[in-house]
Write a protein that holds these residues in place. Structure first.
Motif, PDB file in Angstrom:
ATOM      1  N   LEU A 244       0.844  -1.205   0.000  1.00 35.12           N
ATOM      2  CA  LEU A 244       0.000   0.000   0.000  1.00 35.12           C
ATOM      3  C   LEU A 244       0.876   1.251   0.000  1.00 35.12           C
ATOM      4  CD1 LEU A 244      -2.628   1.563   0.232  1.00 35.12           C
ATOM      5  CD2 LEU A 244      -2.634   1.110   2.694  1.00 35.12           C
ATOM      6  N   ASN A 245       1.878   1.281   0.842  1.00 33.14           N
ATOM      7  CA  ASN A 245       2.795   2.431   0.866  1.00 33.14           C
ATOM      8  C   ASN A 245       3.445   2.641  -0.491  1.00 33.14           C
ATOM      9  OD1 ASN A 245       2.890   3.885   3.293  1.00 33.14           O
ATOM     10  ND2 ASN A 245       3.925   2.213   4.336  1.00 33.14           N
ATOM     11  N   ALA A 247       2.339   1.631  -3.469  1.00 31.39           N
ATOM     12  CA  ALA A 247       1.360   2.049  -4.480  1.00 31.39           C
ATOM     13  C   ALA A 247       1.013   3.527  -4.329  1.00 31.39           C
ATOM     14  CB  ALA A 247       0.106   1.184  -4.368  1.00 31.39           C
ATOM     15  N   VAL A 248       0.870   3.993  -3.087  1.00 28.59           N
ATOM     16  CA  VAL A 248       0.581   5.414  -2.865  1.00 28.59           C
ATOM     17  C   VAL A 248       1.755   6.270  -3.342  1.00 28.59           C
ATOM     18  CG1 VAL A 248       0.194   7.168  -1.092  1.00 28.59           C
ATOM     19  CG2 VAL A 248      -1.017   4.987  -0.964  1.00 28.59           C
ATOM     20  N   ALA A 256      -3.539   0.819  -4.998  1.00 24.71           N
ATOM     21  CA  ALA A 256      -3.625   1.269  -3.618  1.00 24.71           C
ATOM     22  C   ALA A 256      -5.021   1.029  -3.045  1.00 24.71           C
ATOM     23  CB  ALA A 256      -3.268   2.747  -3.519  1.00 24.71           C
ATOM     24  N   PHE A 280      -3.765   7.284   1.529  1.00 25.88           N
ATOM     25  CA  PHE A 280      -4.228   6.920   0.188  1.00 25.88           C
ATOM     26  C   PHE A 280      -5.479   7.704  -0.196  1.00 25.88           C
ATOM     27  CE2 PHE A 280      -7.536   4.070  -1.660  1.00 25.88           C
ATOM     28  CZ  PHE A 280      -7.211   4.295  -2.988  1.00 25.88           C
TER      29      PHE A 280
END
Length: 615
Positions: A244-245, A247-248, A256, A280
């Motif tokens: 997630l980090n 992708a953001v 994300a 996000f």
């Protein structure tokens, strides 16, 4: 007749006397032997009894020891750590070198997060000096409690033939991480994966590190690995967080969104994960972000730690005005004590509401965080400029004393001083923090920024030396130290060695390559230096700091027009010591431009053809 009878009777008497004498003789000879036999028998019996008694006591002691060990082990498994510790201590008091008892004590201490675990692991390592696992356990215990010097010493004692094991590389990697040497950490984790490529824990450690790498290939490999691990229960939540980090950071909002939904469905969801999702949603949709934030607020208000975390997050994300409005609506009892009270003070400071900040910090006791109350009060006085300068100094000194020389508190205060550009105060604190091994890297990095900002190259050189000592395999630091040493002419021979060392470790890193080229130029090996520069991508050489040295080498090679372009690229944002190098390049360009163009070589005159003689 009577004579005969008397003679016969006399004979019988002599026989009886002889027999009696013989019996007496026999008795006199046999009794001492019998007595000796009896004594020997008694001695043997006593000896046997003593042996049996001693052996019996030993058997009983062994039985008692085994019984206590079994009890201690059972208590340990049941989570009865205090009882297990008491039982094991009883054993160690009787048998100081009892390895099983020491193992119980070490395990129980680690389960309770007690620093005495280091002592027990140390005793085990002393009793088993050739056992690498005992040494690695000592390193791990020392790392847990921030005893980095002890951890490094224990790791160095492991024989060379035991260092090519995955377990060694993992522990060495965590030690490097604690020391701030992230290059070595990655190398050690990669070595562990190479030794045991099917170990998912090792794969996760490496991927979670490389997902933040600047190397595109490493980043892609890490992403692929984490996506695989996100399907395995032990690594699911950690892998999704990292993805997630990432992708953001890449603005891949579709990916994300998927990872944010997965994370919110995880049974291991933490309040920190809500903040990751807010990061996000703020990029995805402003309206959806505010809806999510309003949902998180009442949830955060239930727990003082979560409340402080949310306020800090909002402060970092330029939502301070909203924080100030929100805290007006919250009950005072939720805000008056740390950590929420500290976060509120930071909000008032960011909002530059010095009057409110003074009022907030003027009274009340913040317990162990009271040093921060004093520090924020000092900042409010300094920024409002309504009080004499001495008032700030007194309050700030009180804040420093209130840390009670605890490194963690000094670290927080040093960060606050740096945040508010309190140079003198931050420098003093960072030097104190740098004495603590686990915090040393952050402190040295902060001092490096401080001295570079002030262009204090002498102190900067000293800090770079300490950084290199603590992280010798980090090529960019080695290159910075070498280049500054060459520019300042400090330990020049060693600086040349460092420049080559950095280049050998990272030949494609522009900082390392340019530094080595500059070193070669100073050694009179200009063609080799120019070859290194020409092998680098042109866009990287446009960086002002790289352009300085590129211009010098091109000017030295009489490539004047190209050198001028790099002089222009290096004209702004360079360091004072680099301005000297740039002037050297300009001088070479001026000299080459002022020199007259070489005259064309004269063509030898040809004699005119002679007219043919007349016939």
């Amino acid at each position: 007749m009577k004579i005969a009878e008397r003679t016969e009777e006399a004979g019988y008497r002599r026989i009886r006397q002889s027999l009696s004498g013989l019996e007496s003789f026999i008795q006199r000879q046999v009794w001492p032997a019998r007595l000796a036999l009896v004594a020997a028998g008694l001695a043997i019996a006593i000896l046997l009894c003593a042996l049996f008694f001693r052996y019996g006591l030993k058997l009983h002691a062994n039985w008692h020891q085994i019984r206590l060990l079994q009890q201690a082990g059972s208590m340990l498994q049941q989570g009865r750590f205090t009882e297990a510790t008491q039982t094991a201590r009883e054993l160690v008091a009787q048998h100081p070198d009892s390895l099983p008892a020491l193992y119980v004590l070490a395990e129980a201490a680690e389960k309770q997060n007690l620093e005495e675990a280091i002592s027990w692991r140390g005793q085990i390592a002393r009793l088993r000096p050739k056992d690498p696992d005992s040494q690695l356990n000592l390193v791990s215990a020392a790392l847990r409690f921030g005893k980095l010097d002890l951890a490094r010493k224990a790791l160095d004692q492991i024989p060379a033939n035991d260092r090519d094991r995955a377990a060694f590389h993992v522990v060495a990697g965590w030690l490097a991480s604690a020391e701030g040497n992230f290059v070595e950490q990655e190398e050690q984790f990669a070595a562990a994966v190479n030794k045991e490529p099917k170990n998912d824990l090792y794969q996760f450690n490496l991927a979670a590190l490389q997902i933040r790498s600047s190397d595109a290939q490493k980043k892609a490999n890490a992403r692929e690995n984490l996506e695989r691990l996100s399907k395995l229960v032990p690594y699911r939540t950690g892998a999704v967080r990292a993805l997630l980090n990432d992708a953001v950071g890449r603005n891949d909002l579709s990916a994300a969104d998927n990872f944010a939904q997965q994370l919110q469905m995880s049974p291991e969801l933490t309040f920190g994960d809500y903040l990751l999702c807010l990061n996000f949603y703020r990029k995805l949709d402003e309206k959806k972000f505010h809806v999510s934030l309003e949902r998180v607020k009442p949830f955060a208000a239930k727990n003082p730690s979560d409340l402080a975390s949310l306020i800090e997050w909002m402060n970092r994300n330029e939502l301070t005005e909203e924080v100030v409005k929100w805290i007006e609506k919250l009950p005072a009892e939720k805000l008056n004590a740390p950590p929420a009270a500290v976060a509120v003070a930071d909000a008032y400071a960011k909002a530059k509401n010095w009057t409110r900040l003074k009022r907030w910090t003027r009274k009340g006791m913040w317990g162990e965080s009271d040093y921060l109350r004093l520090a924020y009060q000092a900042i409010a006085i300094r920024q409002s400029r309504e009080n004499p300068p001495d008032d700030f100094d007194k309050l700030w000194r009180s804040a420093e004393r209130s840390t009670n020389d605890q490194p963690e508190r000094e670290l927080v205060l040093a960060r606050l001083a740096s945040k508010w550009d309190l140079e003198k105060e931050s420098e003093r604190l960072w030097h104190r923090v740098a004495e603590n091994p686990p915090l040393r890297r952050e402190a040295l990095d902060a001092l490096r920024r401080l001295y570079r900002g002030d262009n204090d190259t002498g102190k900067l050189y000293d800090v770079l030396q300490r950084l290199h000592e603590s992280s010798p395999n980090e090529a960019p630091i080695t290159a910075d130290l070498a280049r500054l040493g060459l520019n300042l002419e400090r330990d020049v021979e060693h600086s040349h060695d460092l420049a080559k060392e950095a280049y050998d470790r990272a030949p494609t890193e522009v900082n390392c390559a340019v530094t080595h080229a500059f070193s070669l130029y100073r050694l009179g090996r200009s063609p080799e230096a120019l070859a290194i520069i020409q092998g680098l991508p042109g866009d990287q050489l446009r960086d002002p700091h790289a352009a300085v040295y590129t211009a010098l080498l091109l000017a030295d090679a009489s490539q004047i027009d190209t050198a001028k372009d790099y002089v222009d690229a290096a004209d702004h944002g360079i360091y004072p010591e680099e301005k000297t190098v740039l002037e050297e390049a300009r001088t070479k360009i001026s000299s080459a431009s002022a020199a007259p163009s070489p005259a064309p070589s004269p063509v030898p005159a040809q004699s005119s053809p002679k007219p043919a003689s007349k016939p």
